[in-house]
Design a protein around this motif. Structure first.
Motif, mmCIF file in Angstrom:
data_model
loop_
_atom_site.group_PDB
_atom_site.id
_atom_site.type_symbol
_atom_site.label_atom_id
_atom_site.label_comp_id
_atom_site.label_asym_id
_atom_site.label_seq_id
_atom_site.Cartn_x
_atom_site.Cartn_y
_atom_site.Cartn_z
ATOM 1 N N UNK A 1 -5.546 13.477 3.253
ATOM 2 C CA UNK A 1 -5.954 12.184 3.322
ATOM 3 C C UNK A 1 -7.114 11.661 2.098
ATOM 4 N N UNK A 2 -7.517 13.049 1.456
ATOM 5 C CA UNK A 2 -8.361 12.717 0.220
ATOM 6 C C UNK A 2 -7.916 13.485 -0.795
ATOM 7 N N UNK A 3 -7.254 14.293 -0.467
ATOM 8 C CA UNK A 3 -6.560 15.529 -1.849
ATOM 9 C C UNK A 3 -5.285 15.419 -1.903
ATOM 10 N N UNK A 4 -4.660 14.609 -0.981
ATOM 11 C CA UNK A 4 -3.069 14.628 -1.295
ATOM 12 C C UNK A 4 -2.191 13.870 -2.332
ATOM 13 N N UNK A 5 -3.131 12.939 -3.098
ATOM 14 C CA UNK A 5 -2.577 12.041 -3.968
ATOM 15 C C UNK A 5 -1.815 11.064 -3.500
ATOM 16 N N UNK A 6 -1.009 10.307 -4.376
ATOM 17 C CA UNK A 6 -0.336 9.191 -3.596
ATOM 18 C C UNK A 6 0.594 8.595 -4.955
ATOM 19 N N UNK A 7 1.536 7.872 -4.576
ATOM 20 C CA UNK A 7 2.510 6.984 -5.467
ATOM 21 C C UNK A 7 1.870 5.829 -5.731
ATOM 22 N N UNK A 8 1.377 5.871 -7.123
ATOM 23 C CA UNK A 8 1.033 4.244 -7.660
ATOM 24 C C UNK A 8 1.653 3.370 -7.022
ATOM 25 N N UNK A 9 3.003 3.383 -6.952
ATOM 26 C CA UNK A 9 3.670 1.907 -6.421
ATOM 27 C C UNK A 9 3.329 1.927 -4.972
ATOM 28 N N UNK A 10 2.723 2.660 -4.094
ATOM 29 C CA UNK A 10 2.324 2.592 -2.663
ATOM 30 C C UNK A 10 1.274 1.547 -2.756
ATOM 31 N N UNK A 11 1.660 0.449 -1.853
ATOM 32 C CA UNK A 11 0.873 -0.917 -1.641
ATOM 33 C C UNK A 11 -0.641 -0.533 -1.673
ATOM 34 N N UNK A 12 -1.004 0.379 -0.680
ATOM 35 C CA UNK A 12 -2.335 0.620 -0.434
ATOM 36 C C UNK A 12 -3.054 1.382 -1.583
#
Length: 318
Positions: free
Chosen positions: A92-103
């Protein structure tokens, strides 16, 4: 299409540091240019013998951890182990994410964590952190931390000098509410500080600005989990702009703080573009972590990493 950041991983490290910053690296980080590649190779060979780690082994990644550990091989190994363990046990803090994810996109555009383009006179990079940029009804605090870690990872990749000079934060608490304060539970704060410590980033301090009444308990909570040297690097300016300017010159500040740089929102838009342009980097970033089934010896858990119970005992004693 492969991004330049991914493409260069197949290439050997080539130092781009200007002479004064290279001299600083040698003086403060004990970096020895003639030994640099040997140290990188040592870490790479060690990582290859750690079956539980899903990790990068390219020169560019490893030099960052060596600098973050002041070229102590054992400390670099500890940081690499912690960093990857947290990516799995604290996604939830270190997993990263897809820049296209809305949040993720919403948080990026809110401008809650924005590196500025002009280094401070001592070479450090300034990051503006705006607590009230988070919509407390829509965005969990963990997501704010996760996106700030994404930006930090990209900054370390693209700005080699910051690996040596470090970063300093300007924590703007203007318009922060009780809801912002209440979200900072001891467990969350302990996780946040542990995650920051795992990053191969030289944290050179924090300037607090526009501190509202009632925020002291949250600040003290963060202090309780900080290392002693970090506690000595906290500066409080109230809402006194002249005090802030005595520490950070106006030419290094956005216009909201009496500076000559563009607004924080304008700078945030530039970072939105940088993150979106490097989407493949962030998709790759999410692959790494640990496989506890392959760890030699006892598997680790989130409780092992954060020692929450021990932290609570410490808070009760203090």
């Amino acid at each position: 299409m492969t991004t330049p950041l991914l493409a260069r991983r197949s290439q050997p490290y080539q130092c781009s540091l200007p002479e004064p910053i290279l001299a600083q690296a040698q003086r403060e980080l004990f970096e020895v240019p003639d030994r640099r590649q040997t140290d990188i190779e040592h870490l790479r060979q060690w990582l290859c013998k750690q079956p539980h780690l899903r990790t990068r082994t390219d020169d560019w990644f490893l030099i960052n951890f060596l600098r973050g550990a002041k070229f102590s091989l054992e400390r670099a190994k500890e940081k690499l182990e912690l960093y990857h363990s947290l990516k799995t046990h604290c996604p939830e803090m270190m997993g990263g994410g897809d820049p296209k994810d809305d949040m993720v996109a919403e948080v990026l555009r809110a401008g809650g964590f924005v590196p500025t383009p002009k280094p401070l006179p001592n070479g450090q990079r300034l990051v503006i952190i705006r607590v009230a940029a988070r919509d407390t009804e829509r965005v969990p605090q963990e997501v704010m931390f996760r996106v700030s870690n994404m930006i930090s990872a990209l900054l370390a990749e693209q700005d080699e000098a910051s690996q040596v000079t470090g970063i300093v934060g300007l924590l703007d608490l203007k318009d922060a509410t009780l809801a912002h304060a209440m979200s900072m539970t001891p467990t969350l704060v302990k996780k946040a500080v542990t995650c920051w410590d795992s990053f191969p980033v030289r944290q050179k301090g924090m300037h607090y600005f526009n501190t509202p009444t009632g925020m002291d308990p949250v600040i003290n909570l963060f202090r309780s989990f900080m290392k002693e040297k970090m506690k000595q690097r906290l500066w409080f300016h109230g809402s006194d702009q002249s005090s802030l300017h005595s520490a950070i010159p106006p030419e290094c500040l956005p216009e909201e703080y009496g500076g000559t740089l563009p607004s924080v929102n304008a700078l945030a838009e530039e970072w939105v573009k940088r993150v979106e342009e490097n989407r493949e980097f962030f998709l790759d970033y999410m692959k790494y972590g640990v496989d506890e089934k392959l760890r030699r010896g006892k598997a680790k858990s989130a409780a092992d990493l954060f020692d929450i119970e021990g932290s609570f005992r410490k808070l009760e004693i203090d």
